[in-house]
Design a protein around this motif. Sequence first.
Motif, PDB file in Angstrom:
ATOM      1  N   ALA A  39       0.821  -1.211   0.000  1.00  0.00           N
ATOM      2  CA  ALA A  39       0.000   0.000   0.000  1.00  0.00           C
ATOM      3  C   ALA A  39       0.856   1.262   0.000  1.00  0.00           C
ATOM      4  CB  ALA A  39      -0.933  -0.023   1.214  1.00  0.00           C
ATOM      5  N   GLU A  40       1.941   1.266   0.806  1.00  0.00           N
ATOM      6  CA  GLU A  40       2.749   2.484   0.880  1.00  0.00           C
ATOM      7  C   GLU A  40       3.461   2.767  -0.434  1.00  0.00           C
ATOM      8  OE1 GLU A  40       5.187  -0.958   2.508  1.00  0.00           O
ATOM      9  OE2 GLU A  40       3.136  -0.176   2.691  1.00  0.00           O
ATOM     10  N   GLU A  41       3.865   1.685  -1.161  1.00  0.00           N
ATOM     11  CA  GLU A  41       4.516   1.875  -2.445  1.00  0.00           C
ATOM     12  C   GLU A  41       3.507   2.346  -3.484  1.00  0.00           C
ATOM     13  OE1 GLU A  41       8.148   1.049  -3.259  1.00  0.00           O
ATOM     14  OE2 GLU A  41       7.833   1.738  -1.217  1.00  0.00           O
ATOM     15  N   LEU A  42       2.283   1.782  -3.423  1.00  0.00           N
ATOM     16  CA  LEU A  42       1.235   2.186  -4.365  1.00  0.00           C
ATOM     17  C   LEU A  42       0.863   3.645  -4.164  1.00  0.00           C
ATOM     18  CD1 LEU A  42      -0.474   0.892  -6.615  1.00  0.00           C
ATOM     19  CD2 LEU A  42      -2.250   0.484  -4.909  1.00  0.00           C
ATOM     20  N   GLU A  43       0.813   4.065  -2.901  1.00  0.00           N
ATOM     21  CA  GLU A  43       0.490   5.464  -2.612  1.00  0.00           C
ATOM     22  C   GLU A  43       1.589   6.379  -3.131  1.00  0.00           C
ATOM     23  OE1 GLU A  43      -0.413   8.308   1.278  1.00  0.00           O
ATOM     24  OE2 GLU A  43      -0.205   6.137   1.491  1.00  0.00           O
ATOM     25  N   ARG A  44       2.827   5.943  -2.994  1.00  0.00           N
ATOM     26  CA  ARG A  44       3.945   6.768  -3.474  1.00  0.00           C
ATOM     27  C   ARG A  44       3.912   6.897  -4.993  1.00  0.00           C
ATOM     28  NH1 ARG A  44       9.354   5.804  -4.647  1.00  0.00           N
ATOM     29  NH2 ARG A  44       9.180   3.585  -4.169  1.00  0.00           N
ATOM     30  N   LEU A  45       3.602   5.798  -5.695  1.00  0.00           N
ATOM     31  CA  LEU A  45       3.512   5.850  -7.159  1.00  0.00           C
ATOM     32  C   LEU A  45       2.355   6.729  -7.613  1.00  0.00           C
ATOM     33  CD1 LEU A  45       4.253   2.131  -8.076  1.00  0.00           C
ATOM     34  CD2 LEU A  45       5.698   4.107  -8.564  1.00  0.00           C
ATOM     35  N   ASP A  46       1.229   6.622  -6.891  1.00  0.00           N
ATOM     36  CA  ASP A  46       0.067   7.444  -7.244  1.00  0.00           C
ATOM     37  C   ASP A  46       0.384   8.924  -7.076  1.00  0.00           C
ATOM     38  OD1 ASP A  46      -2.867   7.660  -7.887  1.00  0.00           O
ATOM     39  OD2 ASP A  46      -2.865   8.605  -5.900  1.00  0.00           O
ATOM     40  N   THR A  47       1.107   9.249  -5.983  1.00  0.00           N
ATOM     41  CA  THR A  47       1.498  10.641  -5.746  1.00  0.00           C
ATOM     42  C   THR A  47       2.436  11.127  -6.846  1.00  0.00           C
ATOM     43  OG1 THR A  47       1.265  10.329  -3.353  1.00  0.00           O
ATOM     44  CG2 THR A  47       2.613  12.199  -4.103  1.00  0.00           C
ATOM     45  N   LEU A  48       3.344  10.257  -7.271  1.00  0.00           N
ATOM     46  CA  LEU A  48       4.292  10.625  -8.311  1.00  0.00           C
ATOM     47  C   LEU A  48       3.577  10.936  -9.618  1.00  0.00           C
ATOM     48  CD1 LEU A  48       7.336  10.823  -9.090  1.00  0.00           C
ATOM     49  CD2 LEU A  48       7.166   8.446  -9.818  1.00  0.00           C
ATOM     50  N   ILE A  49       2.587  10.092  -9.973  1.00  0.00           N
ATOM     51  CA  ILE A  49       1.855  10.312 -11.227  1.00  0.00           C
ATOM     52  C   ILE A  49       1.028  11.591 -11.147  1.00  0.00           C
ATOM     53  CG2 ILE A  49       0.077   9.368 -12.732  1.00  0.00           C
ATOM     54  CD1 ILE A  49       1.069   6.588 -12.025  1.00  0.00           C
ATOM     55  N   ARG A  50       0.355  11.791  -9.999  1.00  0.00           N
ATOM     56  CA  ARG A  50      -0.464  13.002  -9.852  1.00  0.00           C
ATOM     57  C   ARG A  50       0.397  14.262  -9.948  1.00  0.00           C
ATOM     58  NH1 ARG A  50      -5.603  12.181  -8.266  1.00  0.00           N
ATOM     59  NH2 ARG A  50      -6.162  10.090  -7.553  1.00  0.00           N
ATOM     60  N   ARG A  51       1.610  14.190  -9.351  1.00  0.00           N
ATOM     61  CA  ARG A  51       2.488  15.351  -9.412  1.00  0.00           C
ATOM     62  C   ARG A  51       2.915  15.628 -10.852  1.00  0.00           C
ATOM     63  NH1 ARG A  51       7.034  14.603  -5.341  1.00  0.00           N
ATOM     64  NH2 ARG A  51       5.215  14.748  -3.966  1.00  0.00           N
ATOM     65  N   ALA A  52       3.162  14.556 -11.615  1.00  0.00           N
ATOM     66  CA  ALA A  52       3.523  14.733 -13.023  1.00  0.00           C
ATOM     67  C   ALA A  52       2.359  15.339 -13.796  1.00  0.00           C
ATOM     68  CB  ALA A  52       3.927  13.390 -13.622  1.00  0.00           C
ATOM     69  N   LEU A  53       1.138  14.915 -13.466  1.00  0.00           N
ATOM     70  CA  LEU A  53      -0.039  15.480 -14.137  1.00  0.00           C
ATOM     71  C   LEU A  53      -0.176  16.966 -13.833  1.00  0.00           C
ATOM     72  CD1 LEU A  53      -2.621  12.600 -13.505  1.00  0.00           C
ATOM     73  CD2 LEU A  53      -1.444  13.135 -15.634  1.00  0.00           C
ATOM     74  N   GLU A  54       0.000  17.321 -12.547  1.00  0.00           N
ATOM     75  CA  GLU A  54      -0.173  18.716 -12.153  1.00  0.00           C
ATOM     76  C   GLU A  54       0.899  19.619 -12.740  1.00  0.00           C
ATOM     77  OE1 GLU A  54      -0.113  18.493  -7.963  1.00  0.00           O
ATOM     78  OE2 GLU A  54      -2.088  17.528  -7.774  1.00  0.00           O
ATOM     79  N   ASN A  55       2.091  19.091 -12.900  1.00  0.00           N
ATOM     80  CA  ASN A  55       3.199  19.911 -13.398  1.00  0.00           C
ATOM     81  C   ASN A  55       3.293  19.910 -14.916  1.00  0.00           C
ATOM     82  OD1 ASN A  55       3.880  20.448 -10.753  1.00  0.00           O
ATOM     83  ND2 ASN A  55       5.405  18.804 -10.650  1.00  0.00           N
ATOM     84  N   GLY A  56       2.400  19.217 -15.576  1.00  0.00           N
ATOM     85  CA  GLY A  56       2.404  19.200 -17.030  1.00  0.00           C
ATOM     86  C   GLY A  56       3.518  18.377 -17.637  1.00  0.00           C
ATOM     87  N   LYS A  57       4.110  17.458 -16.866  1.00  0.00           N
ATOM     88  CA  LYS A  57       5.191  16.635 -17.396  1.00  0.00           C
ATOM     89  C   LYS A  57       4.635  15.541 -18.297  1.00  0.00           C
ATOM     90  CE  LYS A  57       8.414  17.326 -13.569  1.00  0.00           C
ATOM     91  NZ  LYS A  57       9.221  16.659 -12.522  1.00  0.00           N
ATOM     92  N   GLU A  58       5.473  15.079 -19.197  1.00  0.00           N
ATOM     93  CA  GLU A  58       5.078  14.019 -20.114  1.00  0.00           C
ATOM     94  C   GLU A  58       5.622  12.658 -19.687  1.00  0.00           C
ATOM     95  OE1 GLU A  58       3.007  14.414 -22.579  1.00  0.00           O
ATOM     96  OE2 GLU A  58       2.838  16.572 -22.229  1.00  0.00           O
ATOM     97  N   ILE A  59       6.771  12.662 -18.981  1.00  0.00           N
ATOM     98  CA  ILE A  59       7.437  11.403 -18.628  1.00  0.00           C
ATOM     99  C   ILE A  59       7.748  11.407 -17.134  1.00  0.00           C
ATOM    100  CG2 ILE A  59       9.492   9.968 -19.001  1.00  0.00           C
ATOM    101  CD1 ILE A  59       9.672  11.059 -21.799  1.00  0.00           C
ATOM    102  N   TYR A  60       7.592  10.273 -16.501  1.00  0.00           N
ATOM    103  CA  TYR A  60       7.960  10.109 -15.105  1.00  0.00           C
ATOM    104  C   TYR A  60       8.686   8.774 -14.963  1.00  0.00           C
ATOM    105  CZ  TYR A  60       4.312   6.609 -14.541  1.00  0.00           C
ATOM    106  OH  TYR A  60       3.557   5.478 -14.665  1.00  0.00           O
ATOM    107  N   GLY A  61       9.389   8.608 -13.867  1.00  0.00           N
ATOM    108  CA  GLY A  61      10.083   7.355 -13.581  1.00  0.00           C
ATOM    109  C   GLY A  61      10.267   7.206 -12.091  1.00  0.00           C
ATOM    110  N   ALA A  62      10.309   5.942 -11.623  1.00  0.00           N
ATOM    111  CA  ALA A  62      10.442   5.711 -10.183  1.00  0.00           C
ATOM    112  C   ALA A  62      10.864   4.275  -9.928  1.00  0.00           C
ATOM    113  CB  ALA A  62       9.131   6.007  -9.473  1.00  0.00           C
TER     114      ALA A  62
END
Length: 575
Positions: free
Chosen positions: A85-108
């Motif tokens: 759960a903690e890893e899934l939450e971290r990935l979800d936060t990473l994707i949402r942050r990429a969406l908010e910042n207008g990024k096209e690519i993310y990695g983790a």
Amino acid sequence: MSVDPPPGLPLPDPPDQSDQSDPASAAEPEWPAGPDLTLAYNRMGSFDIDLAREHMHLDPAALDVFDLRPDEYDGHMAVANRVPAEELERLDTLIRRALENGKEIYGAYFRIRCRDGSRRWLHTQGRLVRDAEGDPYRVIGVVRDATRELDDAALRTELAETRRRLTGMVRRVTALLARATTVDDVTAALKDTEALSNLGAVSVMLGVVENGRVHTVTEGRLGLYVPELQYTRIDARFPMSEVVRTLRPRYITSREEFRRCFPPLWEHIEQLPVASGAYLPLIVQGRTIGALGLLYSRHGGFTGEERNLLVTLSSSIAQSLQRAMLFEQEHDLAESLQRAMLPHRIPEVAGARIAVRYRAARAGRDIGGDWYDVIPLPGGRVGLMIGDVQGHDTDAAAVMGQLRIVLWAYVSEGHSPATAMTRASTFLHELATERFATCTYVEVDLSTGALQIVRAGHLEPMVRRVDGTCVALDTEGGLPLGISNGAERRGGAAYPVTRAVLDPGETLLIYTDGLVERPGATLDEGLDRLAAAVRDGPRDTQELADSLGDLVGEHGGGDDMALLLMRREPAPRPR
């Protein structure tokens, strides 16, 4: 967030679980390998996420990366509870942050829980797909097994840290050893807390070979001091004895090896937090002069790099230890020879209390040229001399011995202080040596206290008055002995005589510059320090001499020190 895909781009279909065989298990890879096979062979798979339906498609290689069978995955974003759960939450936060910042690519990097309960590191990289209005509706990317990569990176980091720590330790110990001039200095360098911490050892021991035995001269922080182990025979069953005999290092990797191979030692270290050890011979010019022992709380062996650094360290210690041992031997011999050239005893003189002190330089290994002498003379007189020959070697000591005897002979023959000093200077000049000497000669009439002072380039005498004050006697001076100005050849006086009076109860002090010179301090500061020490020192002559000798302490420079005190006693009252 729910968005519809643009016209013409269908949503991904649910995974077809009827044909998800592992391409990497094929007996013969196709040529050229397609993308799916390439990904599978490199433990990498692809995914496609529909953000609106919250559905994720995993290809067969991705399923293998997640340690899933085709029938275990239904397209849920939680990936069949493989992602904590903690890893899934971290990935979800990473994707949402990429969406908010207008990024096209993310990695983790993230961890998953495998079927057998073990953990596995994965790395994902995704690209956000946006519609015409710029709203994201899909994520397409790859996921791969990064366990080996991170393990290798962690190992490289650990090795780099170990290399940095050990190299820093060797550098620090080597710097400390470079300043070591005695065996005590070498042992102090080995006990250095920072060096031991960087080395990872909990204790260090140093043994020196003496008369067929290994003498342990230092014990480390564990406080392992066992009297019967202080001297061990070279043929005994001890690690230090073994490396001295074989000239080869010995690495002990477990407590069991300690117990099995060295029973006499085991009974003393069994209760200590010691699990491994390294013992290295200290070799100089093909001869073993000692052994170094290091104890560790860790289990296991020593890497090749650790062994190389330990061998380098032992070589540096061996050189410093040999240099320190030779220094101490030569210094002890030089000091003994120097003392043999000084008067064996100071004569008792009626009406005076006399004390002398001599301290050899500890900063150099050679013989010094400081001397003193007391000469009883007829008529209740006494001659006091002190001098310092330039240099610190056997030549300086030889000149000192000759000069002291010559000046003693001239004074004993009855020559005046100025004549005796002039002839001594001529004698030194005719020796054809490059040495010169400074000297002070004082002739004291103990019945009247009259002083005749002749000074050849030397420091002025001091007097402690009856009230305790200390003053320097203002005396004329001439050139150092051995440097001729031609006055004696013209029949003139080469050395003027200064006359003064020493009252009963007063103390005369003559000394060499080793008593007052200090690194980083001026001569005036040294003279002020000496005057204060005389003023505040004991009244007894011997006790005062001791306190002034202690004034040199460990802060003296690389020069010898000679000191002569004479206190004029009051005349006895008549009956």
